[in-house]
Motif scaffolding. Structure first.
Motif, short mmCIF file in Angstrom:
data_model
loop_
_atom_site.label_atom_id
_atom_site.label_comp_id
_atom_site.label_asym_id
_atom_site.label_seq_id
_atom_site.Cartn_x
_atom_site.Cartn_y
_atom_site.Cartn_z
N ARG A 60 3.45 -11.90 -6.57
CA ARG A 60 2.34 -11.80 -5.63
C ARG A 60 1.60 -10.46 -5.71
N ASN A 61 2.25 -9.40 -6.09
CA ASN A 61 1.60 -8.09 -6.15
C ASN A 61 1.34 -7.61 -7.57
N SER A 62 1.52 -8.47 -8.55
CA SER A 62 1.38 -8.02 -9.93
C SER A 62 -0.08 -7.95 -10.39
N MET A 63 -0.99 -8.61 -9.71
CA MET A 63 -2.38 -8.60 -10.13
C MET A 63 -3.25 -8.17 -8.96
N GLN A 64 -4.06 -7.17 -9.19
CA GLN A 64 -4.95 -6.67 -8.15
C GLN A 64 -6.35 -7.20 -8.42
N VAL A 65 -6.93 -7.83 -7.42
CA VAL A 65 -8.27 -8.37 -7.53
C VAL A 65 -9.20 -7.41 -6.80
N PRO A 66 -10.21 -6.87 -7.50
CA PRO A 66 -11.11 -5.93 -6.82
C PRO A 66 -11.98 -6.64 -5.78
N GLU A 67 -12.28 -5.94 -4.75
CA GLU A 67 -13.16 -6.47 -3.70
C GLU A 67 -14.60 -6.50 -4.22
#
Length: 84
Positions: A60-67
């Motif tokens: 769940r925290n492995s990919m960061q999606v930019p705002e």
């Protein structure tokens, strides 16, 4: 001692029809087994769902999606402005 061998009668459908027939026969056997043991049907149904939830929780925290920025509403690159 003689051994019995199973032979398939000649069909006019060809090899593809034979494979489809075999596939349907195996699927029918598996469905009959599942119908006779409802516990296994529940396990077969729930296993992919449990794996989906477990892998989703693990990564769940492995990919960061930019705002999205407020000034940019499109994902297309900005078109160049033409100066006269």
């Amino acid at each position: 001692m003689a051994t019995a061998t199973a032979t398939r009668p000649a069909s006019s459908g060809g090899a593809f029809a034979g494979h489809v027939g075999d596939t349907l026969a195996l699927a029918g056997r598996h469905l009959t087994h599942l119908r006779r043991s409802p516990g296994r049907l529940i396990l077969v149904t729930m296993n992919p769902l449990v794996m989906l939830i477990a892998v989703g929780y693990l990564f769940r925290n492995s990919m960061q999606v930019p705002e999205a920025s407020p000034t940019r509403t499109s994902s297309w690159p900005a078109s160049p402005s033409r100066s006269a």
